[in-house]
Design a protein around this motif. Structure first.
Motif, PDB file in Angstrom:
ATOM      1  N   UNK A 145     -27.759  -5.643  41.814  1.00 23.66           N
ATOM      2  CA  UNK A 145     -26.138  -6.752  42.595  1.00 23.66           C
ATOM      3  C   UNK A 145     -25.286  -5.661  41.879  1.00 23.66           C
ATOM      4  N   UNK A 146     -24.805  -6.423  40.765  1.00 23.12           N
ATOM      5  CA  UNK A 146     -23.716  -6.526  39.670  1.00 23.12           C
ATOM      6  C   UNK A 146     -23.908  -4.370  39.667  1.00 23.12           C
ATOM      7  N   UNK A 147     -24.430  -4.139  38.958  1.00 19.17           N
ATOM      8  CA  UNK A 147     -24.786  -2.720  38.095  1.00 19.17           C
ATOM      9  C   UNK A 147     -25.304  -1.872  39.583  1.00 19.17           C
ATOM     10  N   UNK A 148     -25.168  -2.076  40.814  1.00 21.61           N
ATOM     11  CA  UNK A 148     -24.785  -1.226  41.377  1.00 21.61           C
ATOM     12  C   UNK A 148     -26.156  -0.294  42.295  1.00 21.61           C
ATOM     13  N   UNK A 149     -27.308  -1.110  41.690  1.00 28.27           N
ATOM     14  CA  UNK A 149     -28.605  -0.378  42.555  1.00 28.27           C
ATOM     15  C   UNK A 149     -29.110  -0.687  43.482  1.00 28.27           C
ATOM     16  N   UNK A 150     -28.356  -2.338  44.013  1.00 27.04           N
ATOM     17  CA  UNK A 150     -29.089  -2.510  45.627  1.00 27.04           C
ATOM     18  C   UNK A 150     -27.213  -3.292  46.152  1.00 27.04           C
ATOM     19  N   UNK A 151     -27.708  -2.838  47.298  1.00 30.95           N
ATOM     20  CA  UNK A 151     -27.142  -3.913  48.010  1.00 30.95           C
ATOM     21  C   UNK A 151     -27.365  -5.131  48.377  1.00 30.95           C
ATOM     22  N   UNK A 165     -43.648  -4.508  32.929  1.00 30.86           N
ATOM     23  CA  UNK A 165     -42.627  -5.532  32.710  1.00 30.86           C
ATOM     24  C   UNK A 165     -42.117  -6.215  31.493  1.00 30.86           C
ATOM     25  N   UNK A 166     -42.970  -5.757  30.520  1.00 31.44           N
ATOM     26  CA  UNK A 166     -42.652  -5.312  28.909  1.00 31.44           C
ATOM     27  C   UNK A 166     -41.462  -4.847  28.843  1.00 31.44           C
ATOM     28  N   UNK A 167     -41.273  -4.052  29.501  1.00 33.53           N
ATOM     29  CA  UNK A 167     -40.768  -2.817  29.163  1.00 33.53           C
ATOM     30  C   UNK A 167     -39.307  -3.050  30.125  1.00 33.53           C
ATOM     31  N   UNK A 168     -39.364  -3.746  31.100  1.00 35.04           N
ATOM     32  CA  UNK A 168     -38.186  -4.357  32.340  1.00 35.04           C
ATOM     33  C   UNK A 168     -37.841  -6.119  31.128  1.00 35.04           C
ATOM     34  N   UNK A 169     -38.188  -6.660  31.344  1.00 33.87           N
ATOM     35  CA  UNK A 169     -37.755  -7.129  30.164  1.00 33.87           C
ATOM     36  C   UNK A 169     -36.943  -7.595  28.903  1.00 33.87           C
ATOM     37  N   UNK A 170     -37.518  -6.568  28.323  1.00 34.41           N
ATOM     38  CA  UNK A 170     -36.842  -5.689  26.849  1.00 34.41           C
ATOM     39  C   UNK A 170     -35.060  -5.254  27.354  1.00 34.41           C
ATOM     40  N   UNK A 171     -35.183  -5.005  29.054  1.00 31.75           N
ATOM     41  CA  UNK A 171     -33.667  -3.951  29.009  1.00 31.75           C
ATOM     42  C   UNK A 171     -32.724  -5.287  29.384  1.00 31.75           C
ATOM     43  N   UNK A 172     -33.553  -6.081  30.523  1.00 30.24           N
ATOM     44  CA  UNK A 172     -32.560  -7.289  30.196  1.00 30.24           C
ATOM     45  C   UNK A 172     -30.827  -7.217  28.241  1.00 30.24           C
ATOM     46  N   UNK A 173     -29.996  -7.190  28.932  1.00 35.67           N
ATOM     47  CA  UNK A 173     -29.275  -7.743  27.951  1.00 35.67           C
ATOM     48  C   UNK A 173     -28.794  -9.085  27.750  1.00 35.67           C
ATOM     49  N   UNK A 174     -28.693 -10.071  28.584  1.00 38.13           N
ATOM     50  CA  UNK A 174     -29.023 -11.397  28.034  1.00 38.13           C
ATOM     51  C   UNK A 174     -26.936 -11.495  28.832  1.00 38.13           C
ATOM     52  N   UNK A 175     -26.783 -10.660  29.651  1.00 37.70           N
ATOM     53  CA  UNK A 175     -24.950 -10.741  30.056  1.00 37.70           C
ATOM     54  C   UNK A 175     -25.283 -11.526  31.310  1.00 37.70           C
ATOM     55  N   UNK A 176     -23.812 -12.280  30.693  1.00 41.66           N
ATOM     56  CA  UNK A 176     -23.658 -13.499  32.772  1.00 41.66           C
ATOM     57  C   UNK A 176     -23.762 -12.641  33.776  1.00 41.66           C
ATOM     58  N   UNK A 177     -24.553 -13.091  34.516  1.00 38.30           N
ATOM     59  CA  UNK A 177     -24.896 -12.435  35.498  1.00 38.30           C
ATOM     60  C   UNK A 177     -24.247 -13.070  36.813  1.00 38.30           C
ATOM     61  N   UNK A 211     -20.146 -14.362  37.145  1.00 42.26           N
ATOM     62  CA  UNK A 211     -18.850 -13.980  36.678  1.00 42.26           C
ATOM     63  C   UNK A 211     -18.990 -13.637  37.531  1.00 42.26           C
ATOM     64  N   UNK A 212     -17.130 -14.098  37.490  1.00 38.87           N
ATOM     65  CA  UNK A 212     -16.375 -14.503  39.291  1.00 38.87           C
ATOM     66  C   UNK A 212     -16.160 -12.250  39.801  1.00 38.87           C
ATOM     67  N   UNK A 213     -16.483 -11.897  39.174  1.00 36.00           N
ATOM     68  CA  UNK A 213     -16.135  -9.954  39.294  1.00 36.00           C
ATOM     69  C   UNK A 213     -17.193 -10.002  40.431  1.00 36.00           C
ATOM     70  N   UNK A 214     -18.471 -10.571  39.793  1.00 35.47           N
ATOM     71  CA  UNK A 214     -19.753 -10.313  40.819  1.00 35.47           C
ATOM     72  C   UNK A 214     -19.777 -11.247  42.336  1.00 35.47           C
ATOM     73  N   UNK A 215     -19.545 -12.627  41.971  1.00 33.21           N
ATOM     74  CA  UNK A 215     -19.944 -13.268  42.662  1.00 33.21           C
ATOM     75  C   UNK A 215     -18.498 -12.818  43.854  1.00 33.21           C
ATOM     76  N   UNK A 216     -17.920 -12.778  43.448  1.00 32.58           N
ATOM     77  CA  UNK A 216     -16.591 -12.230  44.282  1.00 32.58           C
ATOM     78  C   UNK A 216     -16.914 -11.231  45.242  1.00 32.58           C
ATOM     79  N   UNK A 217     -17.571  -9.947  45.003  1.00 32.18           N
ATOM     80  CA  UNK A 217     -18.198  -8.716  45.291  1.00 32.18           C
ATOM     81  C   UNK A 217     -19.395  -9.234  46.264  1.00 32.18           C
TER      82      UNK A 217
END
Length: 311
Positions: A203-209, A253-265, A267-273
């Motif tokens: 949601x944060x990265x704009x892939x889906x509503x 699934x291994x490739x998708x898992x490797x793409x996760x960067x460990x950033x905090x999902x 965050x206040x900005x994400x939750x506000x949106x």
């Protein structure tokens, strides 16, 4: 050993546990330090039972109510019970105080179980004289509609306490699972957290509503998961079973898992949106009504599942 149980805390979870036990005709004493909470508990329980009656999930609400007693004194509430379900605050210090107070008034072999959603019981029971009878019995809200209970012993918990708790949960028509070792969040919330973390990132990265993401689970994953788990799902989704599935889809699934960067999902900005999108769909003043709708849908699903199991 008496079959009488006690529930500590007359809030939402405590009242729901009282229904679980009383529905199975197990005598249950409900205690709370707050007298107003106790005063409101009986009426709130009666309202929940009337909803259950309308879906055929309870046939005699008066008999259920007769199994529930209300007690404002801790000693009298716990003095003659074989099992206690604690539903206090999610706070280690508060739980340490509650458990010391409970231990002072119960029999030496009374099981002390916590409804905590993710705190290891060893963190609030290691100071007791008898930590061997303490564990977690974590429900899903509300437990009279969603039967899973996570039974989580501490390193000090006796095998007898685990066996008795598992047997009690089965006897009152819950579905207990054994968490073999303490882990923060237990099993359900770790699985739920993994899905939520990925959902928030997408949601944060704009892939889906927010609405379409919920549709993905509601009309996709959730339909299968309502009657079988993810491991059975993949076992049935390849001609030769789980190993065949892993060979086909494991690299994805291994490739998708490797793409996760460990950033905090979270965050206040994400939750506000997210909140802005959700409030556009459901204004805040409609939350309580929608929660009641959710519970009625769960009742209908539970009635359907019971009918299917009886067929």
């Amino acid at each position: 050993m008496t079959n009488k149980v006690a529930v500590i805390g007359a809030g939402l979870i405590g009242r729901a546990w009282a229904i679980v036990f009383a529905r199975a005709r197990t005598p249950v004493c409900l205690y709370d330090v707050s007298e107003p909470a106790l005063a409101q508990a009986r009426g709130a329980i009666r309202t929940s039972l009337e909803d259950l009656v309308s879906y055929g999930l309870v046939d005699d609400p008066d008999a259920v109510m007769a199994c529930i007693s209300i007690e404002p004194d801790l000693g009298r509430a716990l003095g003659d019970v074989g099992y206690v379900q604690e539903c206090g605050p999610e706070d280690v210090a508060a739980k340490r105080e509650i458990y010391a107070a409970m231990e002072a008034v119960v029999s030496a072999d009374t099981i002390l179980a916590s409804s905590t959603s993710g705190i290891a019981a060893s963190r609030f029971t290691d100071h007791l004289r008898h930590p061997e009878r303490c564990l977690v019995a974590h429900p899903v809200n509300p437990p009279y509609l969603i039967p899973l209970v996570e039974v989580v012993p501490t390193p000090a918990t006796s095998a007898d306490a685990v066996e008795r708790t598992m047997a009690l949960m089965t006897a009152v028509r819950q579905q207990p699972i054994l968490v073999k070792r303490e882990v923060q969040g237990f099993i359900l919330n770790r699985l739920q957290g993994a899905l939520l973390n990925e959902a928030l990132r997408l949601f944060r990265d704009g892939y889906v509503s927010a609405e379409d993401l919920d549709k993905t689970v509601k009309y996709g994953l959730g339909l299968r998961w309502s009657f079988m788990g993810p491991l059975e799902t993949i076992d049935l989704n390849a001609p030769a079973g789980v190993v065949d599935y892993a060979r086909r889809y494991g690299p994805l699934y291994r490739d998708v898992d490797a793409q996760r960067d460990g950033s905090d999902p979270w965050e206040e900005q994400t939750l506000a949106a997210l909140d802005a999108e959700r409030r556009a769909i459901l204004p805040s003043e409609g939350l309580a009504e929608r929660q009641a709708w959710r519970d009625r849908r769960l009742m209908a699903l539970m009635a359907h599942q019971q009918a299917a199991n009886d067929a």
